[in-house]
Design a protein around this motif. Structure first.
Motif, mmCIF file in Angstrom:
data_model
loop_
_atom_site.group_PDB
_atom_site.id
_atom_site.type_symbol
_atom_site.label_atom_id
_atom_site.label_comp_id
_atom_site.label_asym_id
_atom_site.label_seq_id
_atom_site.Cartn_x
_atom_site.Cartn_y
_atom_site.Cartn_z
ATOM 1 N N ASN A 1 -14.465 42.112 -7.448
ATOM 2 C CA ASN A 1 -15.428 41.943 -8.540
ATOM 3 C C ASN A 1 -16.756 42.630 -8.229
ATOM 4 N N LEU A 2 -17.192 42.564 -6.958
ATOM 5 C CA LEU A 2 -18.447 43.208 -6.591
ATOM 6 C C LEU A 2 -18.345 44.723 -6.732
ATOM 7 N N VAL A 3 -17.210 45.286 -6.287
ATOM 8 C CA VAL A 3 -17.020 46.738 -6.398
ATOM 9 C C VAL A 3 -17.005 47.150 -7.869
ATOM 10 N N ARG A 4 -16.333 46.361 -8.699
ATOM 11 C CA ARG A 4 -16.294 46.682 -10.130
ATOM 12 C C ARG A 4 -17.709 46.655 -10.709
ATOM 13 N N PHE A 5 -18.492 45.650 -10.316
ATOM 14 C CA PHE A 5 -19.866 45.542 -10.801
ATOM 15 C C PHE A 5 -20.686 46.754 -10.365
ATOM 16 N N GLU A 6 -20.601 47.115 -9.080
ATOM 17 C CA GLU A 6 -21.400 48.223 -8.562
ATOM 18 C C GLU A 6 -20.974 49.554 -9.169
ATOM 19 N N GLU A 7 -19.676 49.730 -9.381
ATOM 20 C CA GLU A 7 -19.211 50.972 -10.011
ATOM 21 C C GLU A 7 -19.703 51.071 -11.450
ATOM 22 N N PHE A 8 -19.665 49.954 -12.172
ATOM 23 C CA PHE A 8 -20.147 49.967 -13.548
ATOM 24 C C PHE A 8 -21.638 50.270 -13.586
ATOM 25 N N ALA B 1 -21.511 37.426 -11.604
ATOM 26 C CA ALA B 1 -22.236 38.691 -11.721
ATOM 27 C C ALA B 1 -23.470 38.516 -12.596
ATOM 28 N N GLY B 2 -23.355 37.656 -13.625
ATOM 29 C CA GLY B 2 -24.511 37.391 -14.476
ATOM 30 C C GLY B 2 -25.655 36.764 -13.698
ATOM 31 N N GLU B 3 -25.331 35.816 -12.811
ATOM 32 C CA GLU B 3 -26.366 35.188 -11.976
ATOM 33 C C GLU B 3 -26.938 36.191 -10.978
ATOM 34 N N TYR B 4 -26.088 37.059 -10.506
ATOM 35 C CA TYR B 4 -26.540 38.128 -9.606
ATOM 36 C C TYR B 4 -27.569 39.014 -10.316
ATOM 37 N N ILE B 5 -27.310 39.360 -11.567
ATOM 38 C CA ILE B 5 -28.229 40.200 -12.335
ATOM 39 C C ILE B 5 -29.560 39.476 -12.556
ATOM 40 N N GLU B 6 -29.506 38.171 -12.863
ATOM 41 C CA GLU B 6 -30.734 37.400 -13.052
ATOM 42 C C GLU B 6 -31.608 37.441 -11.803
ATOM 43 N N TRP B 7 -30.973 37.415 -10.637
ATOM 44 C CA TRP B 7 -31.731 37.513 -9.379
ATOM 45 C C TRP B 7 -32.202 38.946 -9.146
ATOM 46 N N ASN C 1 -23.018 53.726 -15.352
ATOM 47 C CA ASN C 1 -23.740 53.550 -16.615
ATOM 48 C C ASN C 1 -25.258 53.577 -16.439
ATOM 49 N N TYR C 2 -25.686 54.026 -15.289
ATOM 50 C CA TYR C 2 -27.138 54.120 -15.049
ATOM 51 C C TYR C 2 -27.726 55.269 -15.866
ATOM 52 N N ARG C 3 -28.764 54.960 -16.666
ATOM 53 C CA ARG C 3 -29.417 55.978 -17.487
ATOM 54 C C ARG C 3 -30.935 55.907 -17.299
ATOM 55 N N GLY C 4 -31.353 55.827 -16.053
ATOM 56 C CA GLY C 4 -32.787 55.811 -15.762
ATOM 57 C C GLY C 4 -33.374 54.438 -15.546
ATOM 58 N N SER C 5 -32.635 53.374 -15.921
ATOM 59 C CA SER C 5 -33.154 52.022 -15.721
ATOM 60 C C SER C 5 -31.998 51.041 -15.607
ATOM 61 N N PHE C 6 -31.991 50.254 -14.546
ATOM 62 C CA PHE C 6 -30.941 49.256 -14.356
ATOM 63 C C PHE C 6 -31.008 48.203 -15.460
ATOM 64 N N SER C 7 -32.223 47.855 -15.888
ATOM 65 C CA SER C 7 -32.403 46.795 -16.889
ATOM 66 C C SER C 7 -31.744 47.135 -18.215
ATOM 67 N N ASN C 8 -31.537 48.418 -18.475
ATOM 68 C CA ASN C 8 -30.970 48.824 -19.763
ATOM 69 C C ASN C 8 -29.446 48.898 -19.761
ATOM 70 N N ILE C 9 -28.833 48.612 -18.619
ATOM 71 C CA ILE C 9 -27.371 48.675 -18.555
ATOM 72 C C ILE C 9 -26.780 47.484 -19.317
ATOM 73 N N ASP C 10 -25.849 47.741 -20.187
ATOM 74 C CA ASP C 10 -25.201 46.697 -20.990
ATOM 75 C C ASP C 10 -23.859 46.345 -20.350
ATOM 76 N N PHE C 11 -23.880 45.322 -19.492
ATOM 77 C CA PHE C 11 -22.656 44.920 -18.789
ATOM 78 C C PHE C 11 -21.745 44.165 -19.746
ATOM 79 N N PRO C 12 -20.429 44.387 -19.683
ATOM 80 C CA PRO C 12 -19.487 43.650 -20.544
ATOM 81 C C PRO C 12 -19.474 42.164 -20.197
ATOM 82 N N ALA C 13 -19.233 41.349 -21.201
ATOM 83 C CA ALA C 13 -19.294 39.894 -21.037
ATOM 84 C C ALA C 13 -18.305 39.393 -19.991
ATOM 85 N N ASP C 14 -17.079 39.958 -19.985
ATOM 86 C CA ASP C 14 -16.085 39.475 -19.030
ATOM 87 C C ASP C 14 -16.502 39.777 -17.591
ATOM 88 N N LEU C 15 -17.237 40.889 -17.370
ATOM 89 C CA LEU C 15 -17.707 41.219 -16.026
ATOM 90 C C LEU C 15 -18.807 40.257 -15.589
#
Length: 663
Positions: free
Chosen positions: A394-401, A434-440, A405-419
Motif C-alpha cells: 500500500n505504501l509503494v502504491r501511495f508513493e508511486e501515485f 493513507a488518508g491519515e498519512y496525508i493529514e500528517w 501525479n505530481y504537478r508542482g504541488s503535493f497538496s493538489n494531488i487528487d488521491f483516489p478514495a480507495d487508496l
C-alpha cells in the motif's frame, strides 16, 4: 523529546519524589492497591471514609512509597496514619469535585506521561539491552575494512540510489575476485581533504564505531562482506578481515623521541633511541633511562607511563605494534609511529572479571551516541515491542501515485478514495491509513517548504506514530508506569483541593487575617535590618576604583554599568552573624568593609542603610499571615470534611496489628 542519561535519571527520581513530597508535605498521593494475595493483617480495616474502608495494607503501601525502601517501622507507620487518613479524605473530596476528570489536570498528566515515557523505556529496557549487547560483544575484537561514500542525511533519492548502486558494484567486483578490497576502497570511497574516507580500521571493540556500523561488522564472519549500510556519515560497504578473542588489558610505558618540527635528521633521533635501548640492555633501570632520554615531558618523571591501552584508543599501526607484546616487563626496539619514535614496555597484564567488564562498559555506554540519542533508541526499541510495520504494497502504491501525479504541488494531488482508505502503517494494535498519512504530511511539508514528496517522510511518520502511541504501550509494557501515572494524577487532584479549599481561601479571607494580625502584634515585626551592596572583582585595584567612585558621591547603581568586570549584589538582611555578612558588623552607614576573599574573588561589603526594628504594616505582614492562617484554616476545613465524610479511624486496631494481637 530527547533526554540524555542524566536527564532521564533526574526525571525518574522526580516521579518517585512526587509521591514522597506530596504525601508528606501537602498530603497528596498515589493510587491505593489491594492484593488478593495479601496476608489477612493487610486486609484488616483500620478506618473508613464515607464508608469506604481503609486497610492496614493501604497504609503500609503508602508509607513505604513516601518513606522509601527499608523505612518501614511500627512507630513510623503509626505516626504516619493521621497524615494518611487526611490524604484519603482529601482524595475523596477531589473525586467528588470532579478533579480526576478536570481537563486542566488531565492535560498536565498527559504532559507528564509523555515526558516520563522516554526515560522510563531508557532506564527499564533500552539501557539494559544496549549494555547486554556490549557485554556480549566485548569478548571479541573485529578487524574491518570499509568503503565509504559520503552523502548527507537529507540526500535526494537519486543521490541515495547512486551511492547504493556504486557500492553494490564494488561488492560484486570483490566477490568475483576482480580486485582486493583496499584497492576498491581507494577507488570507490569519497575523499575528504584529499584522503580516502574509507580504508582499513584495524581491530576495534564494541562501542568504538557508530551502532549501525558495529551491528553489521559484528554480524559478519572473517572474509564476509556486507551489503551497503547507512550511517550518519553515508553508505558503507564493510569487509571483516578477522575476529579475535579479546585479550587481557595491557598497561604500557614508553621512552619517546620527537620527530615533528625538529632540526636534526631522523637518523640522529633513531641513534639517540638506540643509545637508550643499549642502556636498557646493559641493565640500567627503566625509570632512569626514561628520565634521562624521554622527550615526553608529561610522562618522563612517572616512568614514561602511558596507561592501560586497548584497540581504538590510538592510531591503528601503533596499537597493533604494541599489542603484540605479550610478556610483562619486556620492551620493544626503537620504532617509528605517527607520533614519533618509541621504545615501549609492557608493564602489566590484567584479565578483568565479568563484573569489572560490565562496570567499565556501563560507564562507556553513558558516553555513547546510541544512548545519548535516547529518543532514537527508545523509538526503535518500542517499534520492536509494538510490532511496528509498514504495509509495503500500500505504501509503494501511495508513493508511486504521488510521484506519477505530481504537478508542482503535493497538496493538489487528487488521491483516489480507495487508496486513502488503505492501511499503510500498524503499531501496537493501531493502524494508520493513507488518508491519515496525508493529514500528517501536509503541515510537515509546508513547514519544511517542500512541495515534493520524499520517501524519507515515511520514516518520519513512523516515528510520529510510535510517539503518539508510546504512552499507551508503556502503560501496557510496564504496569508500574501506570501506577506512577495514577500517583501523579491523584497528587495533582489533591493538590487542587489544597489550592482551592485551603491556600486560596486563606489568601482571600482578609477579615480573619486582620483578626490574627491585630491579636498577635508581637509576631509581626521587623528586626534590625541592614541594606547592603556586595562588590566582587578579580583584583583589589578594581575595588579601589569602585570605592573611590562611591565615596565621591557617585550613585551605587551606576557602578554596575561603568564596571562590567565587577559583580554587584544589593539586598537587605537581618542576620549578620555568618559569612560574608559578618563583615557588616561595626560598619556605619556609607562605610566599606575591608577586602576579603569570597567565592574566589576579592570582595567588599558596603553598608547603605541600617533599618531600625519596627512593627510590620498589614501589607508587609500579609504573606506571613497567610502562612500562619493556613494551618488553622486546614484544621477547621478538615474537621468539617471529617464530619461530612463520616471519617472513622481505629488506632487500637492498628496498635493491635503492630503488636501481633489477633483482636
Amino acid at each position: 523529546m530527547p533526554f540524555n542519561a542524566n536527564q532521564s535519571e533526574q526525571l525518574m527520581n522526580r516521579s518517585i519524589g512526587i509521591s514522597v513530597t506530596l504525601a508528606l508535605v501537602i498530603i497528596t498521593g498515589c493510587t491505593l492497591f489491594k492484593s488478593s494475595k495479601a496476608p489477612s493483617s493487610e486486609e484488616t480495616i483500620i478506618g473508613s471514609i464515607a464508608d469506604d474502608p481503609v486497610t492496614y495494607g493501604d497504609l503500609k503501601t503508602q508509607f513505604n512509597k513516601s518513606s522509601g525502601p527499608g523505612a518501614e517501622d511500627d512507630q513510623g507507620i503509626a505516626e504516619f496514619a493521621d497524615l494518611y487518613m487526611d490524604y484519603r479524605l482529601k482524595l475523596a473530596v477531589a473525586r467528588d469535585a470532579g478533579y480526576m476528570q478536570d481537563p486542566e489536570i488531565l492535560s498536565e498528566l498527559e504532559q507528564y506521561e509523555r515526558q516520563s515515557a522516554y526515560p522510563y523505556w531508557l532506564e527499564r529496557q533500552v539501557r539494559d539491552q544496549l549494555l547486554e549487547e556490549l557485554v556480549e560483544r566485548s569478548s571479541e575484537l573485529v578487524h574491518a575494512q570499509h568503503i565509504l561514500i559520503g552523502i548527507a542525511e537529507n540526500a535526494s533519492p537519486a543521490d541515495t540510489a547512486d551511492a547504493y548502486n556504486r557500492l553494490m558494484e564494488a561488492r560484486e567486483r570483490f566477490i568475483n575476485d576482480e580486485e582486493d578490497f583496499m584497492t576498491l576502497s581507494d577507488e570507490y570511497s569519497s575523499r575528504q581533504r584529499g584522503q580516502s574516507m574509507g580504508g582499513d580500521l584495524g581491530f576495534f571493540r564494541a562501542g568504538w564505531a557508530v551502532k549501525p556500523f558495529e551491528d553489521t561488522a559484528y554480524s559478519l564472519s572473517p572474509g564476509e562482506i556486507s551489503k551497503p549500510v547507512r550511517t550518519q556519515f553515508g553508505y558503507h560497504l564493510i569487509h571483516v578481515k578477522d575476529r579475535i578473542e579479546t585479550g587481557p588489558n595491557k598497561h604500557f610505558s614508553h621512552i619517546f623521541f620527537m620527530t615533528r618540527d625538529i632540526e636534526v635528521p631522523i637518523d640522529s633521533v633513531f641513534a639517540l633511541a638506540w643509545e637508550a635501548h643499549e642502556e636498557l640492555e646493559k641493565g640500567a633501570p627503566w625509570n632512569d633511562v626514561v628520565e634521562n632520554y624521554s622527550q615526553d615531558e608529561q610522562s618522563r618523571l612517572s616512568g614514561g607511563n602511558i596507561g592501560w591501552v586497548n584497540y581504538g584508543m590510538y592510531e591503528r599501526e601503533f596499537t597493533r605494534k604494541i599489542m603484540e607484546i605479550d610478556e610483562a616487563g619486556s620492551y620493544t626496539e626503537p620504532f617509528e609511529s605517527v607520533y614519533g619514535i618509541h621504545i615501549i614496555k609492557l608493564d602489566s597484564l590484567h584479565k578483568p572479571t565479568e563484573q569489572e567488564i560490565r562496570q567499565e562498559l556501563s560507564q562507556t555506554l553513558d558516553q555513547l551516541p546510541r544512548l545519548r540519542d535516547n529518543e532514537r533508541a527508545v523509538l526503535d526499541n518500542a517499534a520492536k515491542v509494538g510490532n511496528a510495520r509498514f504495509h509495503r504494497e500500500n505504501l509503494v502504491r501511495f508513493e508511486e501515485f504521488a510521484r506519477d501525479n505530481y504537478r508542482g504541488s503535493f497538496s493538489n494531488i487528487d488521491f483516489p478514495a480507495d487508496l486513502l482508505e488503505k492501511e499503510i502503517f500498524t503499531f501496537h494494535n493501531r493502524s494508520w491509513t493513507a488518508g491519515e498519512y496525508i493529514e500528517w504530511l501536509k503541515p510537515v511539508m509546508e513547514e519544511k517548504n517542500n512541495s515534493r514528496y520524499h520517501h524519507r517522510f515515511a520514516a518520519e511518520f513512523r516515528d510520529h506514530a510510535i510517539d503518539t502511541e508510546l504512552v499507551s504501550l508503556t502503560r501496557e509494557r510496564f504496569p508500574e508506569f501506570a501506577d506512577l501515572s495514577m500517583d501523579y494524577l491523584t497528587g495533582l487532584a489533591v493538590f487542587r483541593v489544597n489550592e482551592d479549599s485551603l491556600w486560596t481561601y486563606a489568601q482571600q479571607d482578609t477579615v480573619r487575617l486582620r483578626e490574627i494580625f491585630e491579636a498577635n502584634p508581637e509576631n509581626y515585626h521587623f528586626d534590625t535590618r541592614y541594606r547592603y551592596v556586595r562588590f566582587s572583582a578579580r583584583a583589589d585595584s578594581t575595588l579601589d576604583h569602585v570605592r573611590s567612585r562611591v565615596n565621591t558621591g557617585e550613585p551605587v547603581d551606576s557602578i554596575r554599568k561603568e564596571f562590567t568586570n565587577v559583580v554587584m549584589r544589593r539586598d537587605v538582611i537581618n542576620r549578620i552573624d555568618h559569612e560574608p555578612y559578618s563583615w557588616l558588623e561595626g560598619l556605619s552607614e556609607g562605610e566599606f568593609s575591608p577586602y576579603f576573599e569570597h567565592s574566589r574573588r576579592r570582595t567588599t561589603m558596603y553598608l547603605e542603610e541600617i533599618l531600625e526594628a519596627r512593627p510590620m504594616t498589614f501589607d508587609e505582614a500579609y504573606n506571613k499571615l497567610v502562612t500562619d492562617y493556613q494551618s488553622t484554616r486546614e484544621e477547621e476545613w478538615l474537621n468539617k470534611m471529617r464530619d461530612r465524610y463520616r471519617v472513622r479511624f481505629y488506632p487500637d486496631v492498628l496498635q493491635a496489628l503492630q503488636t501481633g494481637s489477633n483482636d
